[in-house]
Motif scaffolding. Structure first.
Motif, short mmCIF file in Angstrom:
data_model
loop_
_atom_site.label_atom_id
_atom_site.label_comp_id
_atom_site.label_asym_id
_atom_site.label_seq_id
_atom_site.Cartn_x
_atom_site.Cartn_y
_atom_site.Cartn_z
N ASN A 58 -8.28 45.90 13.17
CA ASN A 58 -7.14 46.81 13.37
C ASN A 58 -7.46 47.89 14.39
OD1 ASN A 58 -4.44 47.42 12.52
ND2 ASN A 58 -5.25 49.26 11.55
N THR A 59 -8.67 48.46 14.33
CA THR A 59 -9.08 49.47 15.31
C THR A 59 -9.04 48.90 16.72
OG1 THR A 59 -10.55 50.44 13.65
CG2 THR A 59 -10.93 51.07 15.93
N TRP A 60 -9.53 47.70 16.86
CA TRP A 60 -9.57 46.98 18.14
C TRP A 60 -8.16 46.82 18.70
CZ3 TRP A 60 -14.64 44.59 18.79
CH2 TRP A 60 -14.83 43.93 20.00
N MET A 61 -7.21 46.47 17.83
CA MET A 61 -5.86 46.17 18.27
C MET A 61 -5.06 47.41 18.64
SD MET A 61 -5.78 42.94 18.34
CE MET A 61 -4.05 42.62 18.58
N ILE A 62 -5.36 48.54 17.99
CA ILE A 62 -4.62 49.77 18.29
C ILE A 62 -4.81 50.20 19.74
CG2 ILE A 62 -4.61 52.27 17.85
CD1 ILE A 62 -4.85 51.66 14.90
N VAL A 63 -6.05 50.16 20.21
CA VAL A 63 -6.30 50.57 21.60
C VAL A 63 -5.70 49.56 22.57
CG1 VAL A 63 -8.54 49.43 21.89
CG2 VAL A 63 -8.07 51.54 23.13
N VAL A 291 -15.62 49.56 23.07
CA VAL A 291 -16.11 48.19 23.09
C VAL A 291 -14.93 47.21 23.19
CG1 VAL A 291 -17.24 46.40 21.69
CG2 VAL A 291 -18.23 48.70 21.81
N GLY A 292 -13.84 47.50 22.45
CA GLY A 292 -12.67 46.64 22.50
C GLY A 292 -12.05 46.58 23.89
N SER A 296 -12.07 43.10 26.13
CA SER A 296 -10.78 42.53 26.53
C SER A 296 -10.65 42.48 28.05
CB SER A 296 -9.63 43.35 25.93
OG SER A 296 -9.70 43.32 24.52
N SER A 297 -11.18 43.50 28.72
CA SER A 297 -11.18 43.49 30.18
C SER A 297 -12.00 42.33 30.71
CB SER A 297 -11.72 44.82 30.71
OG SER A 297 -11.73 44.83 32.12
N SER A 298 -13.14 42.09 30.08
CA SER A 298 -13.99 40.97 30.50
C SER A 298 -13.31 39.64 30.26
CB SER A 298 -15.33 41.02 29.74
OG SER A 298 -16.01 42.24 29.99
N SER A 299 -12.53 39.55 29.19
CA SER A 299 -11.85 38.29 28.89
C SER A 299 -10.86 37.92 29.97
CB SER A 299 -11.15 38.39 27.53
OG SER A 299 -10.01 39.24 27.59
N GLU A 300 -10.27 38.93 30.61
CA GLU A 300 -9.33 38.64 31.69
C GLU A 300 -10.04 38.03 32.89
OE1 GLU A 300 -5.85 40.85 34.35
OE2 GLU A 300 -6.55 41.73 32.47
N ALA A 301 -11.27 38.49 33.13
CA ALA A 301 -12.05 37.91 34.22
C ALA A 301 -12.50 36.49 33.89
CB ALA A 301 -13.28 38.79 34.49
N ILE A 302 -12.74 36.22 32.60
CA ILE A 302 -13.23 34.90 32.20
C ILE A 302 -12.10 33.87 32.14
CG2 ILE A 302 -14.38 33.61 30.35
CD1 ILE A 302 -15.65 36.30 29.48
N SER A 309 -7.21 40.40 20.87
CA SER A 309 -7.73 40.19 19.52
C SER A 309 -9.14 39.62 19.60
CB SER A 309 -6.84 39.23 18.73
OG SER A 309 -7.49 38.83 17.54
N PRO A 310 -10.13 40.27 19.01
CA PRO A 310 -11.50 39.74 19.07
C PRO A 310 -11.62 38.39 18.38
CG PRO A 310 -11.36 41.53 17.47
CD PRO A 310 -10.06 41.52 18.21
N ILE A 311 -10.80 38.14 17.37
CA ILE A 311 -10.85 36.85 16.67
C ILE A 311 -10.34 35.74 17.58
CG2 ILE A 311 -10.11 35.61 14.61
CD1 ILE A 311 -11.94 38.07 14.17
N ASP A 312 -9.25 36.02 18.30
CA ASP A 312 -8.72 35.02 19.25
C ASP A 312 -9.73 34.74 20.37
OD1 ASP A 312 -6.43 34.92 17.76
OD2 ASP A 312 -5.26 36.21 19.10
N LEU A 313 -10.42 35.79 20.81
CA LEU A 313 -11.39 35.61 21.89
C LEU A 313 -12.58 34.77 21.42
CD1 LEU A 313 -12.33 36.16 24.74
CD2 LEU A 313 -13.23 38.37 23.99
#
Length: 538
Positions: A58-63, A291-292, A296-302, A309-313
């Protein structure tokens, strides 16, 4: 005693012998002041508690919602710092009576809302805790799914035997039920012992978070494009988006502001519940949010898209035949997220529901039994259906923070302004008409007038949040609902107490308003807040 009477007797929680039914309605071992041997929470335990609580999905998703609103990453992070930095003092303020008198939220609520009037407040908070238990358990089930997939990829191919009307499938329900099942043993432990779970979580989850952080940066060959992206909104629109963002952080903590005495009642000293919480709340949540953002920024590059969502990643990492090292890394991080969700569910929901439900039926329910009631309700409410429409669910949670902020406004004003830190502990467990907290038939009309006022100021704005056409000013008021609800309820409560003074009100030396006649009583209860209340006359 007939067979029915024997069954009722067997269902009762442990209590002192010889209590009347009225006395059993007001107290049990989990409602009376915590004995000295169970005041085991030191400052380090509160720090571990908040580090553990901050690390969850939830903390991850708020930001992430802030960046999706159009804020740059650093503007979102500033909002996180401000939001959690502002809410931390409210937590400490409401935790103080628990740390001084070692009583939980339902008992503290009696001082302002009345012996019987407090039941509505605790029912509201308890119902919210039960709903959130199911929601967090469902998210925990998604973590279980990723962990199982990292070990046995064939989990994804489990055939579905549930009808479409169920709202879920066999695989996801199995993972949810497994998380729900492994949570049950943790509910068994009393509050003064469960601190060890938070200590373990505060060690395991940061290690996993740092691992995830470094892994994504290495995989993306940098921090990703989100870090370089400017805000997509400007001017007043940007300002109000930032206000909305920091208020989402505060609303996320409204439940824990309200029931702060539940944990502070176990504090070794009042200071243990003050400075550690004041600093660890903004620090813990801000670091996890950072960290979130980077992950998430890195996931866009990948992958060419931001996966918030860290679970989706983590699930995405398991696509396309991952190596054994990748599978182990996903297993470890998803395992840490399971621990994170478990700790959050116990701290924010199970224990809270246990304390609240105890006050509703103290003859039959204690904190442990209340926690299991929350788990059963969380299972039966079918949380996956509640989460189908995320916009409606978010609006519901935001609206509920209005109710809780109004309760907190009354409680904090009562303790610091009306009573000025003085409690008559024995009256908290007595239905005697001359008790401080009996008010009018056990209900304090001043508190309810203030509580309703804090809600009403946000009603029009809430209608706008659900899609109605309302004035912009009402929307702005609602966007700051925690402060407007808290401020209005606090002000109205103060004014009503000045117009209609209550017994024990700290004002001058008027005996009824808390002058010298009260001093000896307060001196006794502050020095010995463990005053035995089981034998108080009803």
């Amino acid at each position: 005693m007939g067979k029915f009477g024997e069954i009722v007797k067997a269902l009762e929680v442990d209590h002192a012998p010889g209590l009347t039914y009225r006395q059993m309605f007001l107290n049990n071992d989990d409602l009376v002041p915590v004995p000295p041997e169970n005041r085991t929470w030191a400052g380090i335990n509160f720090i571990a508690f908040w580090i553990a609580d901050s690390f969850n999905v939830n903390t991850w998703m708020i930001v992430s919602s802030m960046v999706l609103l159009g804020l740059s990453w650093w503007q979102a992070w500033v909002c996180v710092w401000i939001g959690y930095g502002v809410v931390a003092p409210f937590i400490c303020l409401n935790a103080r009576p628990g740390a001084i008198f070692h009583v939980t939220f339902p008992v503290v609520a009696r001082t302002s809302f009345g012996i019987y009037g407090s039941l509505w407040c605790t029912f509201n908070r308890g119902a919210m805790a039960c709903i959130w238990y199911g929601v967090q358990a469902w998210i925990g089930g998604q973590c279980v799914r990723v962990m199982l997939r990292s070990m046995w990829p064939s989990v994804e191919n489990i055939p579905n035997h549930l009808p479409e009307s169920s709202g879920t499938n066999t695989r996801d329900f199995m993972c949810f039920f497994l998380f729900w099942l492994i949570s049950l043993p943790a509910i068994w432990f009393p509050i003064h012992q469960i601190r060890h779970l938070f200590t373990v979580k505060s060690i395991v989850t940061p290690i996993a978070g740092i691992t995830f952080f470094i892994w994504c940066i290495v995989k993306a060959h940098g921090v990703g494009p989100i870090i370089k992206r400017p805000a997509s909104v400007q001017g007043s629109e940007l300002s109000w988006h930032m206000v909305t963002s920091l208020m989402s952080c505060i609303s996320n903590m409204a439940t824990l502001v309200t029931n702060a005495p539940d944990f502070s009642s176990r504090a070794k000293t009042p200071a243990a519940a003050l400075w550690p919480q004041l600093f660890s709340v903004p620090l813990g949540f801000s670091l996890v949010s950072f960290v979130g953002i980077i992950v998430s920024s890195s996931s866009e590059a990948i992958y060419g898209e931001a996966i918030w969502s860290p679970i989706d990643l983590l699930n995405r990492f398991l696509d396309d035949g991952p190596s054994s090292a990748t599978r182990f890394g996903v297993w470890f991080i998803s395992f840490a997220f399971i621990i994170a969700q478990l700790g959050t569910n116990i701290s924010a929901n199970s224990i809270s529901a246990g304390c609240d439900l105890t006050s509703l039926m103290p003859r039959f329910i204690n904190i442990r039994r209340g926690g299991y009631v929350a788990a059963i309700v969380g299972l039966c409410m079918l949380p996956w259906n509640l989460l189908k429409d995320s916009n409606s669910f978010t609006s519901y949670l935001s609206a509920y923070s209005v109710f809780l902020s109004s309760i907190a406004g009354v409680m904090i004003t009562e303790y610091y302004v009306i009573r000025r830190g003085h409690y008559r502990v024995t009256d908290l467990y007595s239905s005697s008409k001359d008790g401080w907290y009996y008010y009018t038939y056990g209900v304090n009309f001043r508190a309810y007038a203030a509580y309703i006022s804090g809600i009403l100021i946000n009603v029009v704005g809430f209608a706008g949040a659900t899609g109605r056409d309302v004035p912009l000013a009402a929307t702005r008021v609602y966007q700051m609902s925690f402060f407007t609800g808290f401020g209005v309820s606090s002000l109205v409560y103060y004014v009503l107490n000045r117009l209609f003074p209550v017994p024990g009100m700290q004002r001058g030396n008027h005996p009824e308003a808390g002058g010298s006649d009260m001093a000896s009583v307060d001196s006794k209860t502050e020095k010995d807040p463990d005053v035995k209340v089981h034998t108080v006359a009803a």
